[in-house]
Design a protein around this motif. Structure first.
Motif, PDB file in Angstrom:
ATOM      1  N   ALA A 165      38.934  15.347  33.096  1.00  0.00           N
ATOM      2  CA  ALA A 165      40.360  15.136  32.825  1.00  0.00           C
ATOM      3  C   ALA A 165      41.155  16.418  33.048  1.00  0.00           C
ATOM      4  CB  ALA A 165      40.550  14.639  31.394  1.00  0.00           C
ATOM      5  N   TYR A 166      40.605  17.534  32.630  1.00  0.00           N
ATOM      6  CA  TYR A 166      41.288  18.818  32.801  1.00  0.00           C
ATOM      7  C   TYR A 166      41.247  19.259  34.258  1.00  0.00           C
ATOM      8  CZ  TYR A 166      40.624  18.741  27.767  1.00  0.00           C
ATOM      9  OH  TYR A 166      40.616  18.367  26.456  1.00  0.00           O
ATOM     10  N   TYR A 167      40.157  18.916  34.934  1.00  0.00           N
ATOM     11  CA  TYR A 167      40.035  19.268  36.342  1.00  0.00           C
ATOM     12  C   TYR A 167      41.127  18.596  37.170  1.00  0.00           C
ATOM     13  CZ  TYR A 167      38.073  19.534  41.057  1.00  0.00           C
ATOM     14  OH  TYR A 167      37.895  19.744  42.408  1.00  0.00           O
ATOM     15  N   LYS A 168      41.450  17.365  36.814  1.00  0.00           N
ATOM     16  CA  LYS A 168      42.505  16.648  37.552  1.00  0.00           C
ATOM     17  C   LYS A 168      43.827  17.402  37.461  1.00  0.00           C
ATOM     18  CE  LYS A 168      40.477  12.047  37.063  1.00  0.00           C
ATOM     19  NZ  LYS A 168      40.579  10.717  36.406  1.00  0.00           N
ATOM     20  N   ASP A 169      44.106  17.962  36.292  1.00  0.00           N
ATOM     21  CA  ASP A 169      45.332  18.743  36.129  1.00  0.00           C
ATOM     22  C   ASP A 169      45.277  20.014  36.969  1.00  0.00           C
ATOM     23  OD1 ASP A 169      46.409  16.928  34.367  1.00  0.00           O
ATOM     24  OD2 ASP A 169      45.633  17.956  32.587  1.00  0.00           O
ATOM     25  N   ALA A 170      44.141  20.682  36.946  1.00  0.00           N
ATOM     26  CA  ALA A 170      44.004  21.935  37.678  1.00  0.00           C
ATOM     27  C   ALA A 170      44.020  21.710  39.182  1.00  0.00           C
ATOM     28  CB  ALA A 170      42.712  22.632  37.289  1.00  0.00           C
ATOM     29  N   ASN A 171      43.641  20.497  39.605  1.00  0.00           N
ATOM     30  CA  ASN A 171      43.532  20.199  41.027  1.00  0.00           C
ATOM     31  C   ASN A 171      44.683  19.312  41.514  1.00  0.00           C
ATOM     32  OD1 ASN A 171      41.981  20.574  43.406  1.00  0.00           O
ATOM     33  ND2 ASN A 171      41.236  18.477  43.255  1.00  0.00           N
ATOM     34  N   LYS A 172      45.756  19.238  40.740  1.00  0.00           N
ATOM     35  CA  LYS A 172      46.826  18.276  41.048  1.00  0.00           C
ATOM     36  C   LYS A 172      47.522  18.552  42.366  1.00  0.00           C
ATOM     37  CE  LYS A 172      49.986  20.878  38.048  1.00  0.00           C
ATOM     38  NZ  LYS A 172      50.725  20.838  36.764  1.00  0.00           N
ATOM     39  N   ASP A 173      47.507  19.803  42.815  1.00  0.00           N
ATOM     40  CA  ASP A 173      48.134  20.147  44.089  1.00  0.00           C
ATOM     41  C   ASP A 173      47.115  20.223  45.224  1.00  0.00           C
ATOM     42  OD1 ASP A 173      50.597  20.431  42.756  1.00  0.00           O
ATOM     43  OD2 ASP A 173      50.093  22.493  42.220  1.00  0.00           O
ATOM     44  N   GLY A 174      45.913  19.735  44.962  1.00  0.00           N
ATOM     45  CA  GLY A 174      44.873  19.824  45.976  1.00  0.00           C
ATOM     46  C   GLY A 174      44.267  21.203  46.067  1.00  0.00           C
ATOM     47  N   LYS A 175      44.534  22.040  45.049  1.00  0.00           N
ATOM     48  CA  LYS A 175      44.002  23.403  45.027  1.00  0.00           C
ATOM     49  C   LYS A 175      43.337  23.677  43.689  1.00  0.00           C
ATOM     50  CE  LYS A 175      48.039  25.187  45.782  1.00  0.00           C
ATOM     51  NZ  LYS A 175      49.120  26.165  45.997  1.00  0.00           N
ATOM     52  N   LEU A 179      45.234  28.778  36.747  1.00  0.00           N
ATOM     53  CA  LEU A 179      46.531  28.925  36.086  1.00  0.00           C
ATOM     54  C   LEU A 179      46.929  27.635  35.378  1.00  0.00           C
ATOM     55  CD1 LEU A 179      48.444  30.871  38.884  1.00  0.00           C
ATOM     56  CD2 LEU A 179      47.712  31.795  36.688  1.00  0.00           C
ATOM     57  N   ASP A 180      46.463  26.512  35.895  1.00  0.00           N
ATOM     58  CA  ASP A 180      46.791  25.219  35.289  1.00  0.00           C
ATOM     59  C   ASP A 180      46.006  24.955  34.009  1.00  0.00           C
ATOM     60  OD1 ASP A 180      48.712  24.337  37.209  1.00  0.00           O
ATOM     61  OD2 ASP A 180      47.070  23.972  38.597  1.00  0.00           O
ATOM     62  N   LEU A 181      45.090  25.857  33.659  1.00  0.00           N
ATOM     63  CA  LEU A 181      44.313  25.695  32.433  1.00  0.00           C
ATOM     64  C   LEU A 181      44.886  26.493  31.266  1.00  0.00           C
ATOM     65  CD1 LEU A 181      40.661  25.869  33.812  1.00  0.00           C
ATOM     66  CD2 LEU A 181      42.076  23.858  33.415  1.00  0.00           C
ATOM     67  N   ALA A 182      46.048  27.102  31.469  1.00  0.00           N
ATOM     68  CA  ALA A 182      46.677  27.899  30.406  1.00  0.00           C
ATOM     69  C   ALA A 182      46.820  27.072  29.131  1.00  0.00           C
ATOM     70  CB  ALA A 182      48.039  28.398  30.865  1.00  0.00           C
ATOM     71  N   GLY A 183      46.441  27.690  28.007  1.00  0.00           N
ATOM     72  CA  GLY A 183      46.585  27.042  26.713  1.00  0.00           C
ATOM     73  C   GLY A 183      45.417  26.168  26.306  1.00  0.00           C
ATOM     74  N   LEU A 184      44.451  25.981  27.197  1.00  0.00           N
ATOM     75  CA  LEU A 184      43.297  25.148  26.861  1.00  0.00           C
ATOM     76  C   LEU A 184      42.198  25.975  26.205  1.00  0.00           C
ATOM     77  CD1 LEU A 184      42.995  22.893  30.030  1.00  0.00           C
ATOM     78  CD2 LEU A 184      44.124  22.377  27.860  1.00  0.00           C
ATOM     79  N   MET A 228      47.540  32.504  29.645  1.00  0.00           N
ATOM     80  CA  MET A 228      46.442  32.686  28.692  1.00  0.00           C
ATOM     81  C   MET A 228      45.604  31.423  28.567  1.00  0.00           C
ATOM     82  SD  MET A 228      48.298  34.568  25.481  1.00  0.00           S
ATOM     83  CE  MET A 228      48.831  36.285  25.528  1.00  0.00           C
ATOM     84  N   ILE A 229      44.287  31.587  28.537  1.00  0.00           N
ATOM     85  CA  ILE A 229      43.418  30.521  28.061  1.00  0.00           C
ATOM     86  C   ILE A 229      42.849  30.992  26.727  1.00  0.00           C
ATOM     87  CG2 ILE A 229      42.828  29.739  30.387  1.00  0.00           C
ATOM     88  CD1 ILE A 229      40.065  30.994  29.993  1.00  0.00           C
ATOM     89  N   ILE A 230      42.445  30.045  25.900  1.00  0.00           N
ATOM     90  CA  ILE A 230      41.946  30.376  24.565  1.00  0.00           C
ATOM     91  C   ILE A 230      40.419  30.382  24.610  1.00  0.00           C
ATOM     92  CG2 ILE A 230      41.939  29.739  22.132  1.00  0.00           C
ATOM     93  CD1 ILE A 230      44.561  28.131  22.781  1.00  0.00           C
ATOM     94  N   GLY A 231      39.834  31.562  24.484  1.00  0.00           N
ATOM     95  CA  GLY A 231      38.378  31.684  24.502  1.00  0.00           C
ATOM     96  C   GLY A 231      37.790  31.369  23.141  1.00  0.00           C
ATOM     97  N   VAL A 232      36.920  30.374  23.089  1.00  0.00           N
ATOM     98  CA  VAL A 232      36.291  29.959  21.831  1.00  0.00           C
ATOM     99  C   VAL A 232      34.812  30.324  21.902  1.00  0.00           C
ATOM    100  CG1 VAL A 232      35.833  28.046  20.267  1.00  0.00           C
ATOM    101  CG2 VAL A 232      37.912  28.034  21.675  1.00  0.00           C
TER     102      VAL A 232
END
Length: 368
Positions: A165-175, A179-184, A228-232
């Motif tokens: 599901a998150y990959y679809k967001d990161a790959n929404k522009d075909g790239k 950067l699209d994972l910010a806040g996750l 920023m991504i949140i490292g857990v």
């Protein structure tokens, strides 16, 4: 005369005890204390490690071996520095750090060898984009199940795997774009882990991003949060894999390919032998190469013990007969523990690149 005889008898008894094993206690002078870093589940790792103790003793009968698992990567290094341990299975990054900060205290003995992943060392050599596409099932006719090559390599990479599901967001522009994972929330390992923390820090920094804890993220401005991504921090790679598969976290950083080691070939995992070990996540980033793990000693350890350790592990990793009372050979155990398939003698200069990398992280304020 009677008193003299009694005294002589007493002294003789003490001499026998002292010259043997302290009247039943193990002679610590003949014991070599080894510790593994907890990259996998500590309980499982500890149980596997214990199987090696009699094997190493059989190879070098003049020594007994005690193998434990550290509470963290850093704890193993600290135990070496304080002479509580003789040998530590340090990552290349961990070795680089300790030799920069505590020069002359720790000495590398061996570097591990692994079988490379076919997708990286045969099929798409040097083409990271193609490697990720192949690993994600995006190349027609290519099915990826973590196939190993016959080629031995002394390096590995770090990868960022994210839920579909998150990959679809990161790959929404075909790239592919982190950067699209910010806040996750992205799983990471201990701060001494090369693949699970240090290499990802540089990768993100090169992309204009950072990996921060929840408190830092919450205090950041809206503009800062975009980078920023949140490292857990995860307990181990097994936990990171399972938490990503279950959607507890969006993804995780780990060695290539954790999904194979902690899911597909792990008998006690729900994804053992199942394609879903790979298909529920996608690889969104692969870092540059990381030098393989080390077997390192405190520098003050006797030369004879260092030689024994090198002989013991170089021999054990080739042994294919089952260990008495188990269904695994020494070779199986070392592969199960860290995917090691061999060991080569190492020298300190082999790790100049790792020290340069670690210093880069320090100079760019990536390591807090």
């Amino acid at each position: 005369m009677k008193k003299s005889l009694c005294l002589c008898a007493t002294l003789a008894a003490l001499m026998i005890c002292g010259g043997a094993t302290s009247c039943g206690k193990e002679d610590t002078k003949s014991t070599i204390k080894i510790q593994f870093v907890p990259s996998n589940d500590p309980d499982t790792l500890g149980a596997l490690a214990k199987r090696l103790e009699p094997v190493l003793h059989e190879i070098t009968p003049e020594y007994n071996y005690e193998i434990s698992v550290g509470t963290s990567y850093g704890a193993t290094t600290e135990a070496l520095l304080s002479n509580q341990l003789d040998i530590g299975f340090l990552t290349a990054s961990g070795y680089a750090q300790v030799t920069l900060q505590n020069k002359g205290k720790v000495e590398v003995l061996l570097t591990s060898v692994r079988k490379g992943y076919k997708v990286q060392v045969e099929d798409y050599v040097g083409d990271v984009k193609k490697q990720m596409q192949a690993m994600n099932g995006e190349i027609e006719g290519y099915k990826y199940l973590g196939e190993q090559s016959d080629k031995d390599v002394n390096w590995y990479t770090s990868q960022l795997s994210v839920g579909n599901a998150y990959y679809k967001d990161a790959n929404k522009d075909g790239k592919i774009d982190v950067l699209d994972l910010a806040g996750l929330k992205i799983g990471r390992m201990d701060v001494s882990s090369g693949a699970g923390y240090l290499r990802p820090l540089k990768y993100l920094n090169d992309m204009g991003m950072s990996m921060v804890d929840q408190t830092t993220y919450d205090k950041a401005s809206a503009e800062e949060k975009k980078k920023m991504i949140i490292g857990v921090e995860q307990q181990n790679y097994g936990a990171a894999f399972n938490n990503t598969q279950d959607g507890v976290i969006a993804g995780f950083w780990g060695f290539t390919d954790v999904r194979y080691a902690q899911g597909y070939i792990k008998k006690d995992n729900a994804y053992y032998g199942k394609e879903e070990a790979f298909t529920k996540t996608k690889v969104i980033a692969i870092t540059d190469g990381i030098y393989n793990d080390t077997i390192s000693a405190r520098s003050s350890l006797e030369a004879s013990k260092k030689e024994a350790v090198m002989k013991a592990f170089k021999t054990a990793v080739t042994m294919t007969e089952k260990i008495e009372g188990t269904d695994m050979s020494p070779k199986d155990v070392l592969y199960k523990v860290y995917s090691h398939t061999g060991y080569t003698e190492a020298k300190d200069s082999d790790f100049e690149g790792e020290r340069e990398f670690y210093q880069y992280c320090v100079d760019h304020d990536l390591i807090k």
